[in-house]
Design a protein around this motif. Structure first.
Motif, PDB file in Angstrom:
ATOM      1  N   ALA A 235      32.000  30.670  36.182  1.00  0.00           N
ATOM      2  CA  ALA A 235      31.522  30.716  37.062  1.00  0.00           C
ATOM      3  C   ALA A 235      30.662  29.661  36.897  1.00  0.00           C
ATOM      4  O   ALA A 235      29.603  29.407  35.673  1.00  0.00           O
ATOM      5  CB  ALA A 235      30.319  31.310  37.882  1.00  0.00           C
ATOM      6  N   LYS A 236      30.592  28.164  37.774  1.00  0.00           N
ATOM      7  CA  LYS A 236      29.920  27.146  37.546  1.00  0.00           C
ATOM      8  C   LYS A 236      28.563  27.377  38.193  1.00  0.00           C
ATOM      9  O   LYS A 236      27.620  26.708  37.879  1.00  0.00           O
ATOM     10  CB  LYS A 236      30.661  25.151  38.182  1.00  0.00           C
TER      11      LYS A 236
ATOM     12  N   GLY B  15      35.456  34.714  38.521  1.00  0.00           N
ATOM     13  CA  GLY B  15      35.768  35.087  38.309  1.00  0.00           C
ATOM     14  C   GLY B  15      35.597  36.479  37.586  1.00  0.00           C
ATOM     15  O   GLY B  15      36.215  37.747  36.503  1.00  0.00           O
ATOM     16  N   VAL B  16      35.188  37.018  39.407  1.00  0.00           N
ATOM     17  CA  VAL B  16      35.306  38.656  39.042  1.00  0.00           C
ATOM     18  C   VAL B  16      36.770  39.159  39.484  1.00  0.00           C
ATOM     19  O   VAL B  16      37.527  38.331  40.262  1.00  0.00           O
ATOM     20  CB  VAL B  16      34.018  38.792  39.754  1.00  0.00           C
ATOM     21  N   LYS B  17      36.645  40.220  39.160  1.00  0.00           N
ATOM     22  CA  LYS B  17      38.090  40.845  39.760  1.00  0.00           C
ATOM     23  C   LYS B  17      37.766  41.284  41.252  1.00  0.00           C
ATOM     24  O   LYS B  17      37.361  42.355  41.638  1.00  0.00           O
ATOM     25  CB  LYS B  17      38.223  41.953  38.771  1.00  0.00           C
ATOM     26  N   PRO B  18      38.943  40.916  42.050  1.00  0.00           N
ATOM     27  CA  PRO B  18      38.932  41.128  43.388  1.00  0.00           C
ATOM     28  C   PRO B  18      39.444  41.946  43.798  1.00  0.00           C
ATOM     29  O   PRO B  18      40.297  42.373  43.255  1.00  0.00           O
ATOM     30  CB  PRO B  18      39.768  39.546  44.052  1.00  0.00           C
ATOM     31  N   GLY B  19      39.297  42.330  45.235  1.00  0.00           N
ATOM     32  CA  GLY B  19      39.607  44.001  45.653  1.00  0.00           C
ATOM     33  C   GLY B  19      39.268  44.868  44.535  1.00  0.00           C
ATOM     34  O   GLY B  19      40.549  46.141  44.791  1.00  0.00           O
TER      35      GLY B  19
ATOM     36  N   ALA C 228      23.860  40.741  31.565  1.00  0.00           N
ATOM     37  CA  ALA C 228      24.746  40.104  30.397  1.00  0.00           C
ATOM     38  C   ALA C 228      25.470  39.354  31.003  1.00  0.00           C
ATOM     39  O   ALA C 228      26.950  38.255  30.616  1.00  0.00           O
ATOM     40  CB  ALA C 228      25.026  41.002  29.436  1.00  0.00           C
ATOM     41  N   THR C 229      26.814  40.507  32.115  1.00  0.00           N
ATOM     42  CA  THR C 229      27.901  39.562  33.094  1.00  0.00           C
ATOM     43  C   THR C 229      28.279  38.510  33.646  1.00  0.00           C
ATOM     44  O   THR C 229      28.347  38.136  33.615  1.00  0.00           O
ATOM     45  CB  THR C 229      28.288  41.197  33.923  1.00  0.00           C
ATOM     46  N   ILE C 230      27.188  38.477  34.354  1.00  0.00           N
ATOM     47  CA  ILE C 230      26.464  37.163  35.228  1.00  0.00           C
ATOM     48  C   ILE C 230      26.540  36.017  34.458  1.00  0.00           C
ATOM     49  O   ILE C 230      27.220  35.219  34.382  1.00  0.00           O
ATOM     50  CB  ILE C 230      25.136  37.150  35.738  1.00  0.00           C
TER      51      ILE C 230
ATOM     52  N   LYS D  37      33.580  44.219  30.540  1.00  0.00           N
ATOM     53  CA  LYS D  37      34.475  43.297  30.974  1.00  0.00           C
ATOM     54  C   LYS D  37      35.545  44.237  31.854  1.00  0.00           C
ATOM     55  O   LYS D  37      36.606  43.299  32.473  1.00  0.00           O
ATOM     56  CB  LYS D  37      35.140  43.144  30.101  1.00  0.00           C
ATOM     57  N   GLY D  38      35.503  45.069  32.272  1.00  0.00           N
ATOM     58  CA  GLY D  38      36.413  45.530  33.457  1.00  0.00           C
ATOM     59  C   GLY D  38      36.375  45.554  35.215  1.00  0.00           C
ATOM     60  O   GLY D  38      36.283  45.326  35.710  1.00  0.00           O
ATOM     61  N   MET D  39      35.086  44.408  34.946  1.00  0.00           N
ATOM     62  CA  MET D  39      34.797  43.691  36.105  1.00  0.00           C
ATOM     63  C   MET D  39      35.526  42.541  36.506  1.00  0.00           C
ATOM     64  O   MET D  39      35.606  41.202  37.558  1.00  0.00           O
ATOM     65  CB  MET D  39      33.280  43.711  36.130  1.00  0.00           C
ATOM     66  N   LEU D  40      35.517  42.321  35.549  1.00  0.00           N
ATOM     67  CA  LEU D  40      36.348  40.362  35.232  1.00  0.00           C
ATOM     68  C   LEU D  40      37.573  40.357  35.576  1.00  0.00           C
ATOM     69  O   LEU D  40      37.921  41.260  34.791  1.00  0.00           O
ATOM     70  CB  LEU D  40      36.180  40.141  33.512  1.00  0.00           C
ATOM     71  N   ALA D  41      38.006  39.223  36.221  1.00  0.00           N
ATOM     72  CA  ALA D  41      39.328  39.482  36.692  1.00  0.00           C
ATOM     73  C   ALA D  41      40.349  38.626  35.237  1.00  0.00           C
ATOM     74  O   ALA D  41      39.812  37.954  34.313  1.00  0.00           O
ATOM     75  CB  ALA D  41      39.338  38.011  37.814  1.00  0.00           C
TER      76      ALA D  41
END
Length: 492
Positions: free
Chosen positions: A67-68, A426-430, A455-457, A488-492
């Motif tokens: 994410a920029k 970079g978040v896992k969609p759906g 931390a995730t953001i 990490k489970g939230m990330l694509a």
């Protein structure tokens, strides 16, 4: 050694050495031994006096960023996760019964309900439905958010220690419940700088529900710079009058005259900076220059004549009404297009203690369409991949009703378990992340604390949350204090 310490050593001048002899010759000797020779602006993330885009720290990002930019859609007051994102059919089956003591435990509640003798279960006020190919369950109160179900990650296991509004907002925005720490947007621009050279790196806009429900105050420290140089604080765009005060020239002052005046002031401030090395002088230089540039960039930013009608319609009937949440969402997209790093929209009105059944639907109508339109608009422009959108509030609402036990009219604050959603960047969609028990009271899987979300953001922005620090009062501070784990489970 941390670059801020090096920058401070670089700023020690001969005048300061003799004028502030408490530091003695030892500090100068240490600086000499370290052979620090680079200009202080390069190591402290500051711009040169002539302006230009705000530079970040030389070692950031720590790794390639997903994410920029970030858009935080803050829903002030505590949106009811039970009525919006965390469907619990057991609440319907047991409506009116007390939540079992074995479920409640010793959960900290606000003083408004901590002494209750009855805990009447209050089910969701509207039905839920499975949405999109992902089948994410979302309330029918949010028909537009339902349409972007396959683009968002719903987090159902948020938790916080805060039980009141101001400490809760402060906790999410700054990492502490007590005011004084830098806000997330300030940390982001301090570390990464900004690609825009004619707009601030961190912009804030506020709105409210037009007095229909209880609104919360928005304090400046929600977007403040804390102990970071003040140039990193958020710049608030107002919804009435001039969006930014004092950037317009006074009557009778030409743009050329203002340019010449600023050039003279800049030369004086640059000389002062060279003598004293005070970072606030550097802030003054850069902010004068930014104000001059914004005289041209802000009118263009707010000129919607080039926006196609169908895009404006996407954001809803309030899209062109200044100061509304819909208008702010449209401006947020335009800010991202122009390279702004962090945009923080703050909307009040989610505090339904006694009017849940009459006002929650109205609040959703004000915010649902613009929020979903922003995600869809970013996506169709190819901006969602590197823009992180975060939607949520300081906590959720209680599974039990507030008011008359026989006929509860609202819900109290509840931070033990609640929901947020994220999209893009970079978040896992759906997807959904985390689970709660049948009463939405206790988290049963993948808890996400406030510090974990922070931390995730930062991780998605290419920042190691443990490594972005600033020395203040003898210790290194960071947004996540001494806590936080990347989910990490939230990330694509």
């Amino acid at each position: 050694m941390h670059p801020d310490f090096l920058a401070n050593l670089q700023r020690v001048t001969r005048r300061q050495l003799f004028g502030k002899s408490l530091h003695g010759v030892g500090l100068a000797a240490l600086a000499s031994m370290m052979k620090v020779g680079q200009a202080p602006a390069a190591t402290s993330g500051m711009t040169s006096p002539v302006g230009g885009a705000m530079r970040g720290l030389p070692n950031l990002p720590h790794y390639p960023a997903k994410a920029k930019s970030v858009i935080c859609l803050w829903q002030g007051g505590g949106p009811s996760h039970l009525d919006l994102f965390d469907y619990k059919p057991v609440l319907t089956k047991m409506a009116g019964q007390d939540i079992p003591e074995s479920v409640r435990g010793t959960t900290r509640l606000s003083t408004m309900s901590a002494s209750y003798k009855k805990w009447p279960i209050t089910p969701a006020i509207k039905p839920f439905k499975k949405c999109g190919q992902s089948g994410t369950e979302i309330s029918t109160l949010l028909p537009y958010t339902s349409q972007i179900a396959d683009d968002i990650c719903v987090v159902r296991s948020m938790n916080t220690e805060a039980v009141n509004h101001a400490p809760g907002v402060t906790f999410f925005m700054t990492g502490a419940q007590v005011p004084g720490r830098p806000s997330m947007g300030a940390w982001a621009t301090y570390g990464l700088g900004c690609e825009a050279d004619d707009l601030p790196g961190f912009v804030v806009m506020t709105s409210s529900d037009k007095g229909k429900t209880c609104g919360q105050l928005f304090f400046d420290y929600y977007w403040g710079s804390g102990f970071l140089p003040s140039r990193y604080q958020g710049v608030r765009f107002r919804g009435v009058g001039d969006p930014v005060p004092y950037i317009a020239n006074p009557p009778g002052t030409s743009r050329q005259g203002r340019r010449e005046l600023l050039d003279d002031l800049q030369a004086l401030n640059a000389a002062h900076l060279a003598d004293y090395g005070d970072p606030e002088i550097d802030t003054r230089i850069s902010q004068y220059e930014m104000a001059f540039k914004m005289q041209g960039s802000v009118p263009d930013l707010l000129d919607f004549s080039t926006e196609p009608k169908h895009i404006i319609n996407m954001y809803g009937p309030d899209a062109l009404i200044k100061g509304t949440y819909a208008n702010n969402c449209l401006i947020a997209r335009r800010l991202i297009e122009r390279g702004v790093r962090f945009v923080q929209l703050m909307h009040a009105g989610w505090d339904q203690h006694g009017n849940l059944f009459t006002q929650l639907e109205g609040q959703c109508k004000d915010t649902d369409q613009p929020s979903a339109a922003l995600v869809a608009d970013l996506k169709q422009r190819g901006l969602l991949d590197d823009t992180l959108v975060v939607w949520g509030g300081e906590f959720g609402r209680t599974p039990f009703g507030q008011g008359d036990p026989a006929k509860p009219a609202g819900r109290d604050h509840f931070g033990r378990a609640y929901s947020m959603w994220l999209a893009g960047g970079g978040v896992k969609p759906g997807s959904t992340f985390g689970e709660t028990d049948d009463f939405a009271w206790n988290i049963t899987k993948d808890p996400v604390h406030i510090h974990d979300m922070q931390a995730t953001i930062l991780h998605l922005m290419g920042i190691n949350h443990e490594a972005l620090t600033f020395k203040y009062q003898g210790r290194q501070y960071r947004l996540t204090d001494v806590h936080g784990h990347v989910m990490k489970g939230m990330l694509a």
